[in-house]
Design an enzyme around this catalytic site. Structure first.
Site, PDB file in Angstrom:
ATOM      1  CE1 TYR A  92      -2.734   3.092   0.274  1.00 17.33           C
ATOM      2  CE2 TYR A  92      -1.864   2.792   3.014  1.00 17.33           C
ATOM      3  CZ  TYR A  92      -2.706   3.548   1.984  1.00 17.33           C
ATOM      4  OH  TYR A  92      -3.316   5.698   2.398  1.00 17.33           O
TER       5      TYR A  92
ATOM      6  CE  LYS B 198      -2.503   6.939  -1.805  1.00 18.76           C
ATOM      7  NZ  LYS B 198      -3.937   7.383  -1.799  1.00 18.76           N
TER       8      LYS B 198
END
Length: 434
Positions: A178, A182
């Site tokens: 994640y 990002k």
């Protein structure tokens, strides 16, 4: 749909029978998908949107720490590219708000500044991140998997993509897929933005609404809420974490208020070497610890005891915390792994009599160990997020009228123990732990 939840209770009460008409006049929901170049919309509709669009808020993301790498790249990286391309077609555009994460710089200790991430920048020294190379790698791996497909190709691909995401993230110094993707999304925004007016907001762990419009409301499980939910469901006697570590959390309404204020402050601003960055965080201005959350939880459950299926009150007991990964691993080996291996040996001696039970328990054991591995960096995080840019923005705001005060995003106004006890924990139990 979120419109039907209690979150809109005040508006529903205010407008009565006219509530749905009020919503229809304000909101037009479109079924699209940012993983596609055209955002999943037909060309005429996309052109019509581009002519009228003045503000874009990119809050779309897959937040699964152990997501498939191809899915994370599609949503968290290519989604940014597609939105930037669309934004450049909008002649009236005044703002592109990109919501990222404060954990962008991994497990860095000390003060973490509100600064943009540079193209190719990584956490591990001596490495360079080439986004195009990562996209090619995924395509090549998926192609190879198809050529060597086994009995269940979809399951094989899913597992391989999850493992690849974690492997690549850790190769470059990030703890999970994640935050890794990002970071790539922010890199692309910096490269593709041009002179487009844009702002990056990096919240830490977003918790339930503190004040407006519905205290305690939230959707989805956050990192810290696994402790609350596990205890409430009676299946948690121990947990991984150091209660002295600062838990950087920010209530959902404060994160949104900060976004609104930043969009107004930078509306129409073009140019600049990099978009302004804001950390919507609390660890510098008003830090709290996991110990405060734990004590608030114990207080809550002592005063509001859990009740079992038979109607009997369940005693509220203290939870044991493992303050290092080594102590947690030792505990899991002695209490779970060794009994599992004995069961496996018995199953082999008895011609597979316990094979189904062993496979099921072993799968659960692996899940717990994977969960601990992925979440440990948050449980032992020693960084502190600078929020000087956000503090300057706070100082610019007048805060003279009740309407101004509705947009409060100052973490210093939070009494954490009372917030956890009276608002967040009851909110988790009401809206998440159903």
């Amino acid at each position: 749909m979120v419109i039907g939840t209690e979150l809109f209770g005040l508006l529903r009460e205010k407008h009565g029978d006219g509530f749905q008409q009020f919503v229809d006049d304000k909101v037009a929901a479109l079924a699209g998908d940012i993983v596609y170049e055209n955002l999943g919309l037909e060309a005429p509709l996309l052109d019509e949107l581009a002519k009228e669009m003045d503000v874009i808020v990119n809050n779309a993301a897959t937040t699964n720490f152990y997501e498939r790498y191809d899915v994370s790249l599609d949503v968290n990286v290519m989604g940014v590219k597609h939105l930037c391309h669309f934004a450049k077609q909008c002649p009236k555009l005044k703002m592109l708000m990109h919501v990222s994460t404060a954990y962008l710089f991994g497990n860095k200790e000390g003060l973490i500044l509100e600064k943009p991430i540079k193209p190719g920048e990584t956490i591990r020294e001596g490495t360079y991140l080439d986004i195009d190379a990562e996209l090619r790698l995924v395509r090549d791996v998926k192609k190879e998997l198809k050529l060597n497909a086994g009995d269940d190709p979809s399951k094989t691909e899913r597992k391989a993509m999850k493992e690849l995401g974690l492997q690549r993230a850790r190769h470059f110094g990030w703890s999970n897929t994640y935050v890794f993707t990002k970071a790539m999304g922010e890199m692309l925004l910096g490269e593709l933005r041009g002179d487009m007016p844009a702002v990056i907001m990096r919240p830490s762990i977003i918790t339930s609404v503190m004040a407006d419009p519905l205290p305690g409301w939230m959707q989805g499980t956050r990192t810290i809420d696994t402790l609350i939910i596990g205890y409430a469901k009676q299946n948690l006697s121990c947990f991984l974490g150091d209660l002295s570590v600062v838990a950087d959390v920010i209530p959902g309404d404060m994160a949104v208020n900060a976004m609104v204020a930043a969009m107004v402050a930078h509306s129409g601003e073009r140019g600049g070497a990099a978009p302004p960055v804001y950390n919507a965080t609390s660890s510098l201005r008003n830090p709290t610890t996991y110990g405060v959350l734990y004590q608030a939880g114990m207080r809550y459950f002592y005063e509001n005891p859990r009740v079992g299926e038979n109607g009997e009150v369940i005693p509220t007991k203290e939870v044991h915390f493992f303050t290092t990964m080594a102590s947690f691993h030792l505990y899991m080996i002695l209490t779970h792994k060794l009994p599992l291996e004995i069961l496996h040996l018995l199953s082999l001696l008895l011609c597979g009599l316990f094979s189904r039970l062993y496979n099921d328990l072993n799968r659960k054991y692996k899940f717990v160990m994977r969960f601990a591995d992925v979440y440990a960096p948050f449980a032992f995080f020693k960084g502190c997020y600078d929020d000087m840019n956000l503090e300057r923005l706070r100082l610019k705001m007048a805060m003279k009228t009740p309407e101004d005060r509705m947009f409060n995003f100052d973490p210093k106004t939070i009494d954490w123990e009372e917030y956890f006890y009276r608002i967040h924990i009851p909110g988790v139990l009401k809206y998440v732990c159903k």
